[in-house]
Write a protein that holds these residues in place. Structure first.
Motif, PDB file in Angstrom:
ATOM      1  N   PRO A 286      58.696  37.376  83.456  1.00  0.00           N
ATOM      2  CA  PRO A 286      59.441  38.636  83.539  1.00  0.00           C
ATOM      3  C   PRO A 286      58.968  39.497  84.710  1.00  0.00           C
ATOM      4  N   LYS A 287      59.821  40.419  85.107  1.00  0.00           N
ATOM      5  CA  LYS A 287      59.472  41.366  86.166  1.00  0.00           C
ATOM      6  C   LYS A 287      58.288  42.225  85.724  1.00  0.00           C
ATOM      7  N   SER A 288      57.371  42.481  86.635  1.00  0.00           N
ATOM      8  CA  SER A 288      56.215  43.322  86.347  1.00  0.00           C
ATOM      9  C   SER A 288      55.920  44.168  87.577  1.00  0.00           C
ATOM     10  N   SER A 289      54.874  44.967  87.512  1.00  0.00           N
ATOM     11  CA  SER A 289      54.551  45.847  88.633  1.00  0.00           C
ATOM     12  C   SER A 289      53.066  45.792  88.953  1.00  0.00           C
ATOM     13  N   LEU A 290      52.759  46.110  90.186  1.00  0.00           N
ATOM     14  CA  LEU A 290      51.388  46.256  90.651  1.00  0.00           C
ATOM     15  C   LEU A 290      51.160  47.710  91.044  1.00  0.00           C
ATOM     16  N   VAL A 291      50.001  48.227  90.704  1.00  0.00           N
ATOM     17  CA  VAL A 291      49.600  49.542  91.187  1.00  0.00           C
ATOM     18  C   VAL A 291      48.852  49.346  92.497  1.00  0.00           C
ATOM     19  N   SER A 292      49.277  50.070  93.523  1.00  0.00           N
ATOM     20  CA  SER A 292      48.664  49.961  94.840  1.00  0.00           C
ATOM     21  C   SER A 292      48.029  51.296  95.204  1.00  0.00           C
ATOM     22  N   ASN A 293      46.692  51.315  95.296  1.00  0.00           N
ATOM     23  CA  ASN A 293      45.974  52.494  95.762  1.00  0.00           C
ATOM     24  C   ASN A 293      45.767  52.362  97.262  1.00  0.00           C
ATOM     25  N   ASN A 294      46.322  53.302  98.014  1.00  0.00           N
ATOM     26  CA  ASN A 294      46.443  53.144  99.460  1.00  0.00           C
ATOM     27  C   ASN A 294      45.557  54.114 100.237  1.00  0.00           C
ATOM     28  N   GLU A 295      45.057  53.629 101.356  1.00  0.00           N
ATOM     29  CA  GLU A 295      44.284  54.449 102.289  1.00  0.00           C
ATOM     30  C   GLU A 295      44.810  54.197 103.696  1.00  0.00           C
ATOM     31  N   ARG A 296      44.799  55.255 104.512  1.00  0.00           N
ATOM     32  CA  ARG A 296      45.226  55.112 105.912  1.00  0.00           C
ATOM     33  C   ARG A 296      44.334  55.988 106.786  1.00  0.00           C
ATOM     34  N   SER A 297      43.974  55.471 107.924  1.00  0.00           N
ATOM     35  CA  SER A 297      43.209  56.244 108.896  1.00  0.00           C
ATOM     36  C   SER A 297      43.705  55.929 110.297  1.00  0.00           C
ATOM     37  N   ILE A 298      43.447  56.863 111.225  1.00  0.00           N
ATOM     38  CA  ILE A 298      43.820  56.694 112.624  1.00  0.00           C
ATOM     39  C   ILE A 298      42.533  56.725 113.453  1.00  0.00           C
ATOM     40  N   SER A 299      42.323  55.648 114.226  1.00  0.00           N
ATOM     41  CA  SER A 299      41.108  55.546 115.030  1.00  0.00           C
ATOM     42  C   SER A 299      41.443  55.577 116.518  1.00  0.00           C
ATOM     43  N   THR A 300      40.594  56.230 117.256  1.00  0.00           N
ATOM     44  CA  THR A 300      40.606  56.098 118.707  1.00  0.00           C
ATOM     45  C   THR A 300      39.599  55.012 119.051  1.00  0.00           C
ATOM     46  N   ILE A 301      40.036  54.008 119.795  1.00  0.00           N
ATOM     47  CA  ILE A 301      39.181  52.848 120.057  1.00  0.00           C
ATOM     48  C   ILE A 301      39.086  52.564 121.549  1.00  0.00           C
ATOM     49  N   ILE A 302      38.062  51.816 121.890  1.00  0.00           N
ATOM     50  CA  ILE A 302      37.888  51.311 123.249  1.00  0.00           C
ATOM     51  C   ILE A 302      38.054  49.797 123.191  1.00  0.00           C
ATOM     52  N   VAL A 303      38.951  49.275 124.000  1.00  0.00           N
ATOM     53  CA  VAL A 303      39.216  47.838 124.036  1.00  0.00           C
ATOM     54  C   VAL A 303      38.543  47.250 125.265  1.00  0.00           C
ATOM     55  N   SER A 304      37.649  46.272 125.046  1.00  0.00           N
ATOM     56  CA  SER A 304      36.918  45.657 126.150  1.00  0.00           C
ATOM     57  C   SER A 304      37.800  44.653 126.881  1.00  0.00           C
ATOM     58  N   SER A 305      37.278  44.127 127.974  1.00  0.00           N
ATOM     59  CA  SER A 305      38.026  43.147 128.757  1.00  0.00           C
ATOM     60  C   SER A 305      38.240  41.842 127.994  1.00  0.00           C
ATOM     61  N   THR A 306      37.386  41.590 126.976  1.00  0.00           N
ATOM     62  CA  THR A 306      37.526  40.378 126.157  1.00  0.00           C
ATOM     63  C   THR A 306      38.453  40.582 124.964  1.00  0.00           C
ATOM     64  N   GLY A 307      38.935  41.838 124.768  1.00  0.00           N
ATOM     65  CA  GLY A 307      39.842  42.130 123.673  1.00  0.00           C
ATOM     66  C   GLY A 307      39.173  42.685 122.435  1.00  0.00           C
ATOM     67  N   SER A 308      37.834  42.763 122.410  1.00  0.00           N
ATOM     68  CA  SER A 308      37.143  43.322 121.245  1.00  0.00           C
ATOM     69  C   SER A 308      37.359  44.835 121.179  1.00  0.00           C
ATOM     70  N   GLU A 309      37.325  45.368 119.972  1.00  0.00           N
ATOM     71  CA  GLU A 309      37.616  46.777 119.742  1.00  0.00           C
ATOM     72  C   GLU A 309      36.379  47.485 119.192  1.00  0.00           C
ATOM     73  N   SER A 310      36.021  48.622 119.768  1.00  0.00           N
ATOM     74  CA  SER A 310      34.945  49.464 119.250  1.00  0.00           C
ATOM     75  C   SER A 310      35.507  50.850 118.963  1.00  0.00           C
ATOM     76  N   VAL A 311      35.121  51.405 117.801  1.00  0.00           N
ATOM     77  CA  VAL A 311      35.689  52.668 117.339  1.00  0.00           C
ATOM     78  C   VAL A 311      34.977  53.849 118.004  1.00  0.00           C
ATOM     79  N   TYR A 312      35.760  54.747 118.575  1.00  0.00           N
ATOM     80  CA  TYR A 312      35.231  55.969 119.176  1.00  0.00           C
ATOM     81  C   TYR A 312      35.278  57.124 118.184  1.00  0.00           C
TER      82      TYR A 312
END
Length: 436
Positions: free
Chosen positions: A242-268
């Motif tokens: 039968p149809k059922s439901s899931l409870v979703s507890n959500n979080e969101r954030s916005i980061s300013t990051i620095i992207v290196s020449s290799t593509g790795s990301e570091s958070v500022y």
């Protein structure tokens, strides 16, 4: 007995420790991920058939399989206790109009036990149900195909369950599973910025999302087996979730990051978003109802062939946190055809005459529609069940070849090869002691 339990848990731990993300499919970007659980290795090797049940294999898709006839070799007193553990390796070739790439994933698939209790039987276990694992980039075709966005995701939904079955008659059994769903999905999107000369700026913006999921549902099953004559057996089964439901507890954030020449990301710097203000800190996701039915014929301990259809009301699915005008959900369906052959189950002279040889086909409309293109899947599968140890224990190997998706509308076509392995171990716990 203890040795078999130790073997099961060592196998489960080893597969889990080696596992990467459970999928590498770009289509796991949508919904709550790609469906991971499609049955045991035995099911999948027969195109996904779940209608066949016996006394030495665990059938995780139909809870009516927990009940059944006692074995004649045990004087009709009981059935064996059954353990099973499985894992798989997937190799993907991803193809689009602009190029191709390869990806792979290794994962634990399920761990379960089924215990007989007279006409009753019960089972419990753990399995990954859906999986998220993608790394994608979109390009700006108007500006020398430079990267405009980067998408990453991981996680998925797991199930732990306990089920009961009851044998109403020699031919008819029914059962139900109670399932607890839990897990989390994490994803991020980087929007790249460029200066007037087309050079990537030092700081970029990344949106981070996390959803922790939980919920309950049930699965109902029915299994019917009857001899048409002294050699031919009719087998059928159906399941309904039968149809059922899931409870979703959500979080969101916005980061300013620095992207290196290799593509790795570091958070500022990171700022948490206020989802409560828009009512998105907690949301309900619909798990659509599902129904399957199938039938087949065969000679016991010799051969079997069957067909099964599955239907799911995927159009009921919605996710308020992640929406896109390019994506809709339609009702999904799946058709499976397959069977097995045993040359001589009681052969004492040939090991491979006692093996179970399986094969099957499946065709599926996944229910996902992107840019007005229905995402479909086709596959063929092969497998073998090899006797190991004593008391009908066996190792099962499976191979699945197939294709999912399309290159139309700038989408991605997946060509996949899945290798699966499982252990199905049997033992006798309950037996009557006779004194003379």
């Amino acid at each position: 007995m203890i040795k078999k339990l130790v073997l099961v848990f060592i196998a489960a731990f080893s597969v889990s420790a080696y596992a990467q993300e459970g999928t590498a499919s770009p289509y796991s970007f949508y919904g709550i991920g790609s469906l991971k659980f499609k049955g045991t290795v035995e099911n999948r090797s027969m195109g996904g058939l779940s209608i066949y049940t016996d006394s030495i294999h665990v059938n995780l898709r139909n809870p009516a399989s927990y009940a059944g006839k006692n074995l004649e070799m045990l004087n009709g007193e009981s059935r064996p206790v059954k353990f099973t553990v499985g894992g798989s390796y997937s190799s993907l070739n991803l193809k689009s109009d602009s190029g191709s790439a390869n990806a792979n994933a290794t994962t634990f698939d399920y761990l379960a036990i089924s215990i007989p209790m007279g006409k009753f039987g019960f089972g419990f276990g753990l399995l990954p149900y859906t999986s998220v694992g993608y790394k994608l980039e979109s390009q700006d075709s108007d500006n020398n195909n430079r990267v405009s966005k980067r998408f990453r995701g991981e996680g998925g939904l797991n199930k732990t369950f306990i089920g009961f079955g009851y044998q109403l008659s020699n031919s008819l059994s029914l059962g139900f599973d109670a399932q607890y769903n839990f897990g989390n999905i994490q994803n991020s999107t980087v929007a790249f910025g460029y200066d007037d000369d087309g050079i990537m700026t030092q700081l970029q913006t990344r949106e981070n999302n996390r959803s922790d999921l939980s919920g309950l549902n049930i699965n109902l099953g029915l299994s019917y087996k009857a001899m048409l004559n002294e050699n031919l057996e009719f087998v059928s089964g159906l399941t309904y979730t039968p149809k059922s439901s899931l409870v979703s507890n959500n979080e969101r954030s916005i980061s300013t990051i620095i992207v290196s020449s290799t593509g790795s990301e570091s958070v500022y710097r990171t700022i948490d978003a206020d989802l409560a203000a828009s009512g998105l800190d907690e949301s309900d996701l619909i798990l659509p109802s599902k129904f399957s039915i199938g039938a087949g014929i065969g000679k016991p301990r010799k051969w079997f062939v069957g067909v099964e259809s599955e239907f799911q009301q995927t159009s009921q699915f919605s996710n308020e946190l992640y929406t896109s005008s390019a994506v809709t959900y339609e009702n999904s369906s799946r058709l499976s055809l397959g069977g097995f052959y045993i040359p001589q189950y009681n052969s004492f002279t040939s090991y491979f005459k006692r093996a179970v040889y399986r094969a099957g086909l499946h065709y599926e409309n996944t229910g996902l529609n992107i840019e007005n293109e229905s995402i479909k899947e086709f596959g063929m599968s092969f497998g073998i069940g090899i006797p190991v140890g004593s008391f009908f224990s066996n190792a099962n190997l499976g191979l699945e070849l197939g294709q999912r998706g399309t290159t139309n509308s700038n989408l991605i076509q997946e060509n996949f090869i899945n290798f699966q392995i499982s252990l199905s171990l049997n033992d006798r716990w309950f037996q009557k002691h006779k004194f003379q």
